[in-house]
Design an enzyme around this catalytic site. Structure first.
Site, PDB file in Angstrom:
ATOM      1  N   HIS A  82       0.858  -1.181   0.000  1.00 22.68           N
ATOM      2  CA  HIS A  82       0.000   0.000   0.000  1.00 22.68           C
ATOM      3  C   HIS A  82       0.898   1.237   0.000  1.00 22.68           C
ATOM      4  O   HIS A  82       1.865   1.308   0.764  1.00 22.68           O
ATOM      5  CB  HIS A  82      -0.906   0.000   1.237  1.00 22.68           C
ATOM      6  N   LEU A  89     -10.013  -2.936   5.431  1.00 26.76           N
ATOM      7  CA  LEU A  89      -9.228  -2.437   4.293  1.00 26.76           C
ATOM      8  C   LEU A  89      -7.937  -1.739   4.731  1.00 26.76           C
ATOM      9  O   LEU A  89      -7.967  -0.838   5.566  1.00 26.76           O
ATOM     10  CB  LEU A  89     -10.086  -1.454   3.480  1.00 26.76           C
TER      11      LEU A  89
HETATM   12  C1  GAR Z   1       1.444   0.977  -6.361  1.00 26.11           C
HETATM   13  O1  GAR Z   1       1.877   2.240  -5.934  1.00 26.11           O
HETATM   14  C2  GAR Z   1       0.756   0.239  -5.227  1.00 26.11           C
HETATM   15  O2  GAR Z   1       1.339   0.481  -3.962  1.00 26.11           O
HETATM   16  C3  GAR Z   1      -0.616   0.825  -5.303  1.00 26.11           C
HETATM   17  O3  GAR Z   1      -0.898   0.944  -6.675  1.00 26.11           O
HETATM   18  C4  GAR Z   1       0.323   1.112  -7.380  1.00 26.11           C
HETATM   19  C5  GAR Z   1       0.390   0.031  -8.433  1.00 26.11           C
HETATM   20  O4  GAR Z   1       1.505   0.185  -9.258  1.00 26.11           O
HETATM   21  N1  GAR Z   1      -1.555   0.011  -4.628  1.00 26.11           N
HETATM   22  C6  GAR Z   1      -2.666   0.466  -4.071  1.00 26.11           C
HETATM   23  O5  GAR Z   1      -2.981   1.634  -4.082  1.00 26.11           O
HETATM   24  C7  GAR Z   1      -3.503  -0.596  -3.385  1.00 26.11           C
HETATM   25  N2  GAR Z   1      -4.579  -0.003  -2.666  1.00 26.11           N
HETATM   26  P1  GAR Z   1       2.055  -1.039 -10.082  1.00 26.11           P
HETATM   27  O6  GAR Z   1       0.852  -1.612 -10.850  1.00 26.11           O
HETATM   28  O7  GAR Z   1       3.051  -0.435 -11.019  1.00 26.11           O
HETATM   29  O8  GAR Z   1       2.643  -2.027  -9.138  1.00 26.11           O
END
Ligand code: GAR
Length: 207
Positions: free
Chosen positions: A105, A140
């Site tokens: 996260h 969550l």
């Molecule tokens: C990442 O920054 C991850 O931490 C975040 O989405 C991005 C995905 O990037 N996750 C969330 O926000 C989960 N709630 P990626 O597809 O390049 O790994």
């Protein structure tokens, strides 16, 4: 050898960091909830099995969760790693994989659960931000914390520059957490994660 199923929704850079980390386990499959998730192409190019469980094809969350669970179980993995997976999972699904479901996260939990974490960190004026790898529980973006990375918030940052600084650290801490899991070194005691043999559960990155 233990194996991992990685769940993505989009770009898949965290998935890629896991694939490229030479972990002591096998990446059994990459599963996406969107047919157009960019990360699928990378996984296919690496010869990794891919599956799409399109959430739009299901009338209820329970039905989606059941199909997702079936896709995961086809690959009989010991670990399910959420890597930019943007669907909320129901409590029954989470309980089914409890103790072997990790998430990354983009904030220092318990600050800023949910969406738009970088914008919210800037709006709050925090001077330290970061990312967290944690075990998933039904609530969550809560759950026992495996490792965190902290980065400074700099004058002049916008959501993009801050997100990029955090993302670089995500790619450091997620492979580390998954490695610990695969090595059987993670234990949860009263909601707190211990790493057998020790290990850095905090990264502090200068700009
Ligand atoms: C990442 O920054 C991850 O931490 C975040 O989405 C991005 C995905 O990037 N996750 C969330 O926000 C989960 N709630 P990626 O597809 O390049 O790994």
């Amino acid at each position: 050898m233990k194996s991992v199923v990685i769940l993505i929704s989009g770009r898949g850079s965290n998935m890629r960091s896991l694939v490229e980390a030479a972990l002591p386990g096998r990446i059994a499959a990459v599963v996406a909830n969107r047919p157009d998730a960019q990360g699928l192409e990378y996984a296919r190019g690496r010869g990794i099995a891919t599956e799409v469980v399109d959430h739009k094809a299901f009338a209820t969350r329970d039905a989606f969760d059941a199909a997702l669970g079936a896709a995961i179980d086809r690959h009989s993995a010991q670990l399910v790693a959420l890597a930019g997976f943007m669907r909320v999972l129901g409590a029954a699904f989470v309980r089914r994989y409890e103790g072997r479901l990790l998430n990354i996260h983009p904030s220092l939990l318990p600050a800023f659960p949910g969406l738009h974490t970088h914008e919210r960190a800037l709006a709050a004026g925090v001077k330290i931000h970061g990312a967290t790898v944690h075990f998933v529980t039904p609530e969550l973006d809560h759950g026992p914390i495996v490792v965190q990375a902290a980065v400074p918030v700099l004058a002049g940052d916008d959501a993009e520059t801050l997100a990029a600084r955090v993302l670089r650290q995500e790619h450091v801490i997620y492979p580390r957490a998954v490695r610990w899991f695969l090595e059987g070194r993670l234990a949860i005691e009263n909601g707190v994660v211990r790493v057998a043999g020790g290990g850095a559960q905090l990264e502090f990155a200068a700009a």
